[in-house]
Design an enzyme around this catalytic site. Structure first.
Site: not given
Length: 817
Positions: A225, A276, A459
């Site tokens: 990520d 994220h 996600s």
């Protein structure tokens, strides 16, 4: 410190007059943008009163609107995103000149790879090692003249030149395959005080799974990520990872590949940060049962492996191939060996495109090394046939559901989806806790201090499944990807299937982990469980409640409605019959009838036969109050001088009576699209208490390109309550001893009498949210509702003397006399 979902920050729009609907504008030089705003529906709070939004355009200064909005942006900033420091432009997914080359011969040096794959007329640069046989090369056009020092004068390839070079490289002897590199973008019962707000775990029957085990330190989960930030709820769980971003410009940390997987942020289109990877990692493994923050799906052990592949410009296919190879224990030349190979690899990322042969090579090799890849389906509300890497083989592709177990509005769908998990829907508050129905997990706040926040997306759904797979492997480490996928599909809640393609349905963590453990004895007695203890309604509506049998045999459940307002609530059946380790659906409907405007509660009572257990669901509903305030939408851009601008045509009302649909004609350029509702009634927007949002969402901020004479459709996004980083935690003390309301803090109530020895501090939760560490329950069969201290039924010492932890049927409990 907890912050409610803060999307844009303190942007005060100055009220100005004028009609900006531009419905009559037919200028062919303009383009059209259409979409629908989805305002957060606060199920437990009455609609805000206040001045009509019509007053917004009745004040002086309309012609000066652009300057005033620009000044407000420059002076006050935008949450996370800062002031745009570069043009708001789209980047093509193709990276011209960059080609992933798969050689027949392993172990080639950079020089040998360049020499073997050289193409006449082009300069070649070795950009990165991806595995023993896969290399990333960059081809450039050689110019006739040379620069000083003999360095070739080169320029980047056009897309047409890129295609020609790719075909030539594919024909080079010793090259097994070559393909274009493309851009890829990023697509959460312990005693943690914020666990009571992680409704998404109960939604997937996770608390029951924790009774079987909370994970194993030997099962490493890689988070491929944006990297990770320091956070007290994660630090004890994180292994030494790696940064595999090959482009120093994209890495944003001054170099390319290195040993530091820290997320440097600035991955949003105007220089802001989603962080994220930190949010994803928190869902997989925030330190749990430690009395701090949130809980993770897995609880303890240093086994979260951050692999940074997404940077300031997203990521590339090549870097992700290297990330999968390294995370699974494969060799990436020039990078330190991974001494803690991952058994589970989470990829909450993706893009549009056909399956990649070189990505498949990396996936197959990782699978052969024992890794199981869990990937996101994508957030475009589209078929996964063109959603990468969901359309690859040997991966578990995860779609997203909302609170009611149905496919979230953004989630991709199709035959490639294997399983669904909770991804949230931040425009909703279906359980009436006063907070968005998003996934709550670890995240830095706008001052880069450790905090927690709600995101939505596939996600967010994916790390739930990655964590559950880790719990399964902790029970049986020999499971293969085929076996794990088979168990997940066979044990899934089929009520979450959909005609568009939602795989086997919603993952059932308990049933899956039990099967992995070799359990599932149908001769055991049935056991009642539910997905939530609270439902919230506005007006006439219905919702589905998931009722589970976490035991053997057939569960027989009787269903009744109780409370002063029971006549307004109905259920689809007075009895349910649920097979062993399966689930069923009970529809709960509200029909207020002649009830006057106000907030009400009732209770659905579920009684399992033969000692299978009981459960109660608080039903909160509102009559007469509506959330029908108009919104305002704004299209921001950068001018030639780099200043933020919003034209008169770029800000307009969006009518609630029109279903929050809008259609605007705009000057062709790239825009950042934002919107707000003035819930505070002060004539200003994007402030504390207002609902705000932007396209596309919190984790995937994108610009919108308006094209001459064309319509850009479905620029639709949610508006959710904004709250700044200032601490707005209620001061009410829940569960403390008291003799009067004054002893319980602001808004507190003191329950006294024989039912509450020593007094019990609480607050009415029909219209207010409960503080962290507590939850809303009825204590008198649905006549009213109060906040009670949350606890773990199997734990001890969590309630004060004279009180005990009573289970609620959903994996949590409350401290009651």
């Amino acid at each position: 410190m907890l912050r409610r979902l803060a999307l844009l920050g303190l942007l005060g729009l100055v009220a100005c007059p004028g009609d900006n609907s531009n419905d009559d504008d037919t200028d062919p030089a303009q383009g059209t943008v259409t979409g629908t705003l989805q305002p957060f529906q606060a199920g437990s709070a009455a609609a805000n009163a206040g001045a009509s939004l019509d007053a917004f355009f009745s004040l002086p200064g309309a012609k000066d609107l652009s300057r005033k909005v620009s000044s407000a942006l420059a002076a006050r900033g935008v949450w996370r995103t800062g002031i745009p420091s570069k043009p708001l432009t789209h980047e093509a997914s193709l990276l011209p000149g960059e080609i992933i080359v798969h050689f027949d011969t392993p172990g080639l040096s950079a020089e040998e790879a360049v020499a073997q794959a050289r193409v006449a007329g082009y300069h070649v640069v070795h950009q990165a090692f991806l595995s023993d046989t896969q290399h990333l090369l960059r081809y450039e056009v050689s110019q006739p003249q040379a620069m000083s020092g003999g360095t070739p004068n080169v320029r980047a390839l056009t897309e047409a030149e890129h295609v020609r070079v790719l075909h030539q490289v594919q024909a080079v002897p010793g090259v097994q395959n070559a393909e274009s590199n493309v851009r890829v973008h990023a697509l959460a019962v312990p005693n943690d005080p914020l666990y009571s707000r992680q409704w998404h775990y109960k939604n997937m029957n996770l608390p029951a799974a924790w009774d079987l085990g909370t994970g194993s330190e030997s099962i490493v989960v890689a988070v491929v990520d944006t990297g990770i930030t320091a956070h007290p709820d994660l630090n004890s769980r994180v292994l030494q990872g790696v940064d595999l971003i090959s482009s120093s410009a994209n890495a944003g940390d001054g170099d390319g590949v290195d040993a530091d997987p820290t997320d440097n942020g600035k991955d949003l289109p105007n220089g802001g940060s989603s962080y994220h990877g930190t949010h994803v990692a928190g869902t997989i493994g925030a330190a749990s049962n430690n009395g701090v923050g949130v809980a993770g799906v897995t609880w303890s052990g240093r086994n979260i492996l951050p692999v940074r592949v997404l940077g300031t410009q997203g990521g590339s296919l090549a870097d992700i191939i290297a990330g999968v190879t390294w995370a699974s224990g494969g060799n990436v030349t020039g990078v330190r060996a991974n001494t803690t190979p991952a058994r589970v690899i989470n990829m909450s990322l993706g893009g549009n495109g056909s399956p990649s042969a070189e990505m498949q090579t990396a996936i197959n090799a990782a699978t052969a090394r024992g890794a199981i890849l869990v990937v996101a389906a994508g957030n475009e509300n589209a078929n996964t046939s063109t959603s990468f890497p969901c359309n690859q083989q040997n991966v578990i592709c995860v779609g997203a559901v909302r609170f009611n177990g149905k496919r979230a509005s953004y989630s991709n769908f199709g035959t490639a989806v294997d399983i669904m998990a909770t991804g949230g829907q931040t425009s909703e508050d279906r359980n009436g806790d006063g907070f968005p129905d998003g996934v709550l997990s670890t995240l830095p706040n706008s001052s880069n201090q450790p905090s927690y926040d709600w995101y939505q997306g596939t996600s967010m759904a994916t790390p739930h499944v990655a964590g559950i797979v880790a719990l399964m492997l902790a029970q049986d480490p020999t499971l293969t990807v085929t076996e794990v996928e088979g168990i997940l599909r066979d044990t899934a809640d089929t009520t979450s299937q959909c005609s568009e393609g939602c795989g086997a349905g919603l993952v059932d963590a308990y049933a899956a982990v039990l099967r992995a453990k070799g359990g599932g004895d149908t001769s055991l007695p049935p056991k009642l469980a539910i997905s939530t203890t609270q439902l919230s309604f506005t007006g006439t509506a219905s919702q589905a409640l998931t009722v589970r049998n976490n035991g053997g045999g057939t569960l027989q459940v009787g269903v009744t409605v109780s409370g002063t307002n029971a006549s307004a609530v109905s259920v689809s059946s007075s009895s349910l019959s649920i097979p062993a380790y399966k689930s069923g659906s009970l529809n709960v409907s509200v029909t207020p009838g002649a009830l006057p405007a106000g907030s009400y509660v009732a209770q659905v009572d579920l009684a399992g036969a033969s000692g299978a257990g009981n459960a109660q669901v608080l039903v909160k509903f509102r009559v007469g109050a509506t959330d029908d305030k108009d919104a305002y939408i704004a299209f921001a851009y950068l001018d030639a001088a780099g200043e933020v601008q919003i034209d008169d045509e770029g800000i307009a009302p969006v009518s609630a009576s029109g279903g929050y649909n809008y259609s605007l004609k705009m000057t062709p350029r790239d825009y950042l699209v934002l919107a707000s509702i003035d819930d505070t009634g002060d004539g200003k927007y994007f402030e504390d208490g207002d609902r705000v949002g932007f396209w596309r969402d919190t984790t995937q901020v994108e610009t919108v390109t308006v094209t001459k004479s064309k319509t850009t459709s479905d620029i639709s996004f949610t508006l959710v309550p904004y709250q700044s980083d200032d601490d707005h935690t209620p001061t009410t003390t829940i569960g403390g001893a008291c003799t009067s309301d004054g002893a319980c803090g602001t808004g507190g109530l003191c329950l006294t009498g024989a039912s509450f020895p020593g007094g019990y501090c609480t607050q009415n939760c029909v219209t207010d949210s409960c503080p962290s560490g507590s939850a809303c329950y009825s204590n008198d069969q649905g006549a009213t509702a109060y906040c009670f201290v949350s606890c773990t039924p199997s734990g001890s010492g969590q309630c004060r003397s004279g009180y005990r932890c009573v289970g609620d049927g959903a994996g949590s409990g409350a401290c009651l006399p």
